[in-house]
Design an enzyme around this catalytic site. Structure first.
Site, PDB file in Angstrom:
ATOM      1  N   GLY A   1      11.362 -22.449  21.764  1.00 34.08           N
ATOM      2  CA  GLY A   1      11.469 -21.002  21.583  1.00 34.08           C
ATOM      3  C   GLY A   1      12.892 -20.541  21.753  1.00 34.08           C
ATOM      4  O   GLY A   1      13.848 -21.324  21.655  1.00 34.08           O
ATOM      5  N   GLY A   2      13.060 -19.255  22.037  1.00 35.93           N
ATOM      6  CA  GLY A   2      14.390 -18.681  22.141  1.00 35.93           C
ATOM      7  C   GLY A   2      15.178 -19.157  23.339  1.00 35.93           C
ATOM      8  O   GLY A   2      16.407 -19.202  23.302  1.00 35.93           O
ATOM      9  N   MET A   3      14.462 -19.540  24.425  1.00 32.62           N
ATOM     10  CA  MET A   3      15.177 -19.917  25.639  1.00 32.62           C
ATOM     11  C   MET A   3      14.806 -21.280  26.197  1.00 32.62           C
ATOM     12  O   MET A   3      15.466 -21.776  27.097  1.00 32.62           O
ATOM     13  CB  MET A   3      14.968 -18.856  26.731  1.00 32.62           C
ATOM     14  CG  MET A   3      13.520 -18.573  27.112  1.00 32.62           C
ATOM     15  SD  MET A   3      12.672 -19.787  28.151  1.00 32.62           S
ATOM     16  CE  MET A   3      13.628 -19.596  29.641  1.00 32.62           C
ATOM     17  N   ALA A   4      13.753 -21.901  25.693  1.00 34.58           N
ATOM     18  CA  ALA A   4      13.314 -23.158  26.277  1.00 34.58           C
ATOM     19  C   ALA A   4      12.595 -24.025  25.256  1.00 34.58           C
ATOM     20  O   ALA A   4      12.090 -23.542  24.244  1.00 34.58           O
ATOM     21  CB  ALA A   4      12.386 -22.898  27.468  1.00 34.58           C
ATOM     22  N   GLU A   5      12.568 -25.322  25.551  1.00 32.61           N
ATOM     23  CA  GLU A   5      11.744 -26.257  24.799  1.00 32.61           C
ATOM     24  C   GLU A   5      10.639 -26.730  25.727  1.00 32.61           C
ATOM     25  O   GLU A   5      10.821 -26.822  26.944  1.00 32.61           O
ATOM     26  CB  GLU A   5      12.579 -27.431  24.284  1.00 32.61           C
ATOM     27  CG  GLU A   5      13.349 -28.175  25.344  1.00 32.61           C
ATOM     28  CD  GLU A   5      14.233 -29.262  24.767  1.00 32.61           C
ATOM     29  OE1 GLU A   5      14.050 -29.606  23.582  1.00 32.61           O
ATOM     30  OE2 GLU A   5      15.097 -29.774  25.503  1.00 32.61           O
TER      31      GLU A   5
ATOM     32  N   ASP B   1      15.232 -10.672  29.137  1.00 29.60           N
ATOM     33  CA  ASP B   1      15.676  -9.302  28.893  1.00 29.60           C
ATOM     34  C   ASP B   1      17.068  -9.043  29.451  1.00 29.60           C
ATOM     35  O   ASP B   1      17.829  -8.247  28.915  1.00 29.60           O
ATOM     36  CB  ASP B   1      14.705  -8.307  29.540  1.00 29.60           C
ATOM     37  CG  ASP B   1      13.457  -8.103  28.705  1.00 29.60           C
ATOM     38  OD1 ASP B   1      13.426  -8.585  27.567  1.00 29.60           O
ATOM     39  OD2 ASP B   1      12.528  -7.456  29.198  1.00 29.60           O
TER      40      ASP B   1
ATOM     41  N   LEU C   1       6.071 -30.046  22.524  1.00 29.06           N
ATOM     42  CA  LEU C   1       5.049 -29.101  22.085  1.00 29.06           C
ATOM     43  C   LEU C   1       5.632 -27.963  21.270  1.00 29.06           C
ATOM     44  O   LEU C   1       4.948 -27.369  20.437  1.00 29.06           O
ATOM     45  CB  LEU C   1       4.302 -28.542  23.299  1.00 29.06           C
ATOM     46  CG  LEU C   1       3.565 -29.569  24.167  1.00 29.06           C
ATOM     47  CD1 LEU C   1       2.980 -28.899  25.408  1.00 29.06           C
ATOM     48  CD2 LEU C   1       2.474 -30.264  23.371  1.00 29.06           C
TER      49      LEU C   1
ATOM     50  N   LYS D   1       8.749 -27.001  30.798  1.00 31.50           N
ATOM     51  CA  LYS D   1       9.666 -26.153  30.026  1.00 31.50           C
ATOM     52  C   LYS D   1      11.088 -26.419  30.488  1.00 31.50           C
ATOM     53  O   LYS D   1      11.376 -26.304  31.681  1.00 31.50           O
ATOM     54  CB  LYS D   1       9.334 -24.665  30.218  1.00 31.50           C
ATOM     55  CG  LYS D   1       8.085 -24.200  29.500  1.00 31.50           C
ATOM     56  CD  LYS D   1       7.876 -22.707  29.717  1.00 31.50           C
ATOM     57  CE  LYS D   1       6.663 -22.207  28.964  1.00 31.50           C
ATOM     58  NZ  LYS D   1       6.863 -22.152  27.512  1.00 31.50           N
TER      59      LYS D   1
ATOM     60  N   ASP E   1       5.654  -9.634  28.302  1.00 36.75           N
ATOM     61  CA  ASP E   1       5.783 -10.385  27.043  1.00 36.75           C
ATOM     62  C   ASP E   1       4.440 -10.928  26.565  1.00 36.75           C
ATOM     63  O   ASP E   1       4.356 -12.048  26.085  1.00 36.75           O
ATOM     64  CB  ASP E   1       6.785 -11.532  27.242  1.00 36.75           C
ATOM     65  CG  ASP E   1       7.180 -12.200  25.929  1.00 36.75           C
ATOM     66  OD1 ASP E   1       7.127 -11.520  24.877  1.00 36.75           O
ATOM     67  OD2 ASP E   1       7.523 -13.394  25.947  1.00 36.75           O
TER      68      ASP E   1
END
Length: 279
Positions: A20-24, A164, A17, A43, A138
């Site tokens: 992002g910065g930390m997960a697919e 963070d 789907l 995720k 967020d």
């Protein structure tokens, strides 16, 4: 031709789907009791974070807190854990689209004041429930999901706090989020529920006016505008917005904490007075 499903522990990954910065993120399925197949959103933490013990510890802690949230306007956490060294979280799969996609496909890339008031009211209920346990930190259009049955649901609780505190994500975590970040969060100060109300206020302003209140030519200018309280007037950006709804949104995005809407409970009261009956 669609790719064949891939196995990930008990899950079958159907399609990716996004990342992002930390997960697919994947649409996935797993076998449930009684021979049923359960569709979920899975995720997976990206490999770059696998060796960051502090990040993983905080991710697990925040996942446990988020899993305690049970509310119709919050995307539920179904499971979390580790498979072959990869940390993951499975979530309720919402049949619908995110608010960012809806805005892009809407006439003028904005929604009617009545629709925005109803979405805001749903999300205020979500925050009133969640703030007993944790702060989201967020909120943005991409993690507000709108189901085909008409519900607005808030996703990704707890993940921002883990990000963070992971040094490796210092530059990536803020990408695309700065326009929605509260001034106290931006300054690295302690945050409370009012920081979520600020972010939600920016989202509602954008949804009803097409533009965001603090946008600058670049991230640094946007940050300065947020810290200084230098913003557009909603009456100028969207003169068709009724004064009562305009007042609710503008109280949410004041940089003065003492003047900002104090709680999700208060926001529910204010939006309930201006929102139409849901259709």
């Amino acid at each position: 031709m669609a790719a064949e499903p891939r196995e990930f522990g008990p899950y079958r990954l159907i399609r990716r789907l996004g990342v992002g910065g930390m997960a697919e993120t994947f649409e996935a399925t797993r076998d449930a009791a009684g021979g049923f197949e359960q569709r979920v959103c899975l995720k997976r933490v990206l490999p770059a974070f696998s060796d960051d013990d502090e990040f993983i510890s905080r991710f697990q802690h925040e996942a446990k807190l988020a899993a305690q949230l049970r509310h119709t306007n919050i995307v539920g956490v179904i499971d979390f854990g580790e498979i072959s060294g990869v940390h993951y979280m499975t979530l309720e799969l919402v049949d619908g689209i995110d608010l960012r996609s809806l805005l892009k496909s809407s006439p003028g890339e904005r929604l009617s004041p009545d629709t925005v008031a109803l979405i805001g009211l749903d999300l205020a209920y979500a925050l009133e429930h969640a703030h007993r346990t944790l702060i989201h930190r967020d909120i943005s259009p991409s993690n507000i999901l709108l189901s085909r049955s008409g519900e607005a649901k808030l996703a990704d609780f707890g993940i921002a706090k883990a990000i963070d505190n992971a040094a490796v994500t210092a530059s990536r975590s803020a990408k695309g989020k700065i326009p929605y970040m509260s001034p106290e969060h931006m300054r690295g100060e302690a945050v409370d529920e009012r920081t979520d109300l600020f972010s939600l206020g920016v989202v509602l302003f954008e949804a009803v006016a097409r533009v965001r209140p603090f946008d600058g030519a670049h991230d640094i200018e946007t940050m300065r505008k947020i810290l200084d309280g230098d913003r557009l007037s909603l009456s100028d950006a969207a003169p068709d917005v009724p004064a009562p709804l305009r007042g609710v949104i503008e109280r949410m995005i004041t940089v003065d904490l003492d003047a900002r809407t104090p709680s999700a409970r208060r926001l529910i009261e204010e939006l309930a007075a201006v929102a139409p009956l849901p259709q």
